[in-house]
Design a protein around this motif. Sequence first.
Motif, PDB file in Angstrom:
ATOM      1  N   LEU A  37       9.553  21.092   9.602  1.00  0.00           N
ATOM      2  CA  LEU A  37      10.285  21.622  10.665  1.00  0.00           C
ATOM      3  C   LEU A  37      10.161  23.134  10.877  1.00  0.00           C
ATOM      4  N   SER A  38      10.158  23.733   9.754  1.00  0.00           N
ATOM      5  CA  SER A  38      10.099  25.347   9.834  1.00  0.00           C
ATOM      6  C   SER A  38       8.806  25.718  10.260  1.00  0.00           C
ATOM      7  N   LYS A  39       7.475  24.981   9.853  1.00  0.00           N
ATOM      8  CA  LYS A  39       6.269  25.284  10.417  1.00  0.00           C
ATOM      9  C   LYS A  39       6.156  25.055  11.869  1.00  0.00           C
ATOM     10  N   GLY A  69      14.584  31.454   8.486  1.00  0.00           N
ATOM     11  CA  GLY A  69      15.940  30.894   7.739  1.00  0.00           C
ATOM     12  C   GLY A  69      15.631  29.513   7.090  1.00  0.00           C
ATOM     13  N   MET A  70      14.849  28.734   7.920  1.00  0.00           N
ATOM     14  CA  MET A  70      14.633  27.373   7.584  1.00  0.00           C
ATOM     15  C   MET A  70      13.668  27.651   6.083  1.00  0.00           C
ATOM     16  N   GLN A  71      12.729  28.638   6.156  1.00  0.00           N
ATOM     17  CA  GLN A  71      11.737  28.545   5.064  1.00  0.00           C
ATOM     18  C   GLN A  71      12.676  29.061   3.747  1.00  0.00           C
ATOM     19  N   TYR A  72      13.553  29.648   3.815  1.00  0.00           N
ATOM     20  CA  TYR A  72      14.395  30.146   2.844  1.00  0.00           C
ATOM     21  C   TYR A  72      15.250  29.000   2.243  1.00  0.00           C
ATOM     22  N   PRO A  79      22.782  27.718   8.970  1.00  0.00           N
ATOM     23  CA  PRO A  79      23.233  26.488   9.471  1.00  0.00           C
ATOM     24  C   PRO A  79      23.562  25.230   8.593  1.00  0.00           C
ATOM     25  N   VAL A  80      24.432  25.582   7.470  1.00  0.00           N
ATOM     26  CA  VAL A  80      24.703  24.694   6.604  1.00  0.00           C
ATOM     27  C   VAL A  80      26.309  24.113   6.701  1.00  0.00           C
ATOM     28  N   VAL A  81      27.218  25.107   7.077  1.00  0.00           N
ATOM     29  CA  VAL A  81      28.551  24.584   7.209  1.00  0.00           C
ATOM     30  C   VAL A  81      28.935  24.547   8.742  1.00  0.00           C
ATOM     31  N   LEU A  82      29.009  23.572   9.304  1.00  0.00           N
ATOM     32  CA  LEU A  82      29.146  23.354  10.560  1.00  0.00           C
ATOM     33  C   LEU A  82      30.592  23.251  10.755  1.00  0.00           C
TER      34      LEU A  82
END
Length: 295
Positions: free
Chosen positions: A233-235, A253-256, A151-154
């Motif tokens: 947010l990831s937690k 994915g958020m953790q990464y 979720p980086v390039v929208l």
Amino acid sequence: MAGATGDLGLRIARHLVQRGAAVRALVRGGNTGPAMAVLRELGATVVEIDFNSVTALTQACAGADCVVSALSGLREVIVDAQKRLLDAAVAAGVPRFIPSDYCIDYTKLPAGGNRNLDLRREFNQRLDQAPIAATSVLNGMFTDLLTGQAPVVLFGLKRVVYWGDANQPLDFTTIENTAEFTAAAALDPHTPRYLRVAGEVATIRDVQRAASAATGQPFRLLWAGSVGVLGALSKLTKAMMPKSDDVFPPWQGMQYLHDMFTGQSKLSPLDNARYPEIRWTSVQEVLATRPREEK
């Protein structure tokens, strides 16, 4: 080779064959997926095997110069199955082992912050104690994920989302380049313990420029908060989601991304020049492959 029926693994097998290697692909019995036919067309020897049997794995590894793992999964795969594969490689007298890492530099990260990387760290601790030469390939994020999964390039909003500092250097490497580099490393008897590569080192501002150039439409930056906000947010997402066997749930994915945006996992020094014949694919080239109607 283990994991040759997966996307990355099949590409590694193809590049090994192209480099003149004799590839023995170890696959689970009963696998009837399309990759089986592709492997045979490549000229690889497909060996259906019980991955729970160290004896069977040892017989399959006999005579190999290097065992390459491209297995994907959670503990039962990354730790347990790879441990049996490692034991088999040692028993068969295989001189070298490449584990299924293919990620950011987890050696620079504290334990406990990223489940999938913690599993790789745990297995590699066992690997380092084994009487076999090992080489891990670390490649940052697969650039291919920027076309949708990350979720980086929208594309619809013409925005590039980021957390923290837009000038933080990030490592991106395509699946294809990772496979090509891994194949070269597998045939190189003098590799070090870690090899670090990045098809492109780009900041979020660089990604913004690449998206604009690739689509012909102006993209803007969208700051979503600090890296601390992303970590929290990831937690929260993990706590709210039911447990599952999904290897890449949203919170993973958020953790990464969190580990990338902190800068702690930055790959350095890079070993791109080790195999000068490899042509590295840029972020812009990958973004340009997105179907025109979706840009």
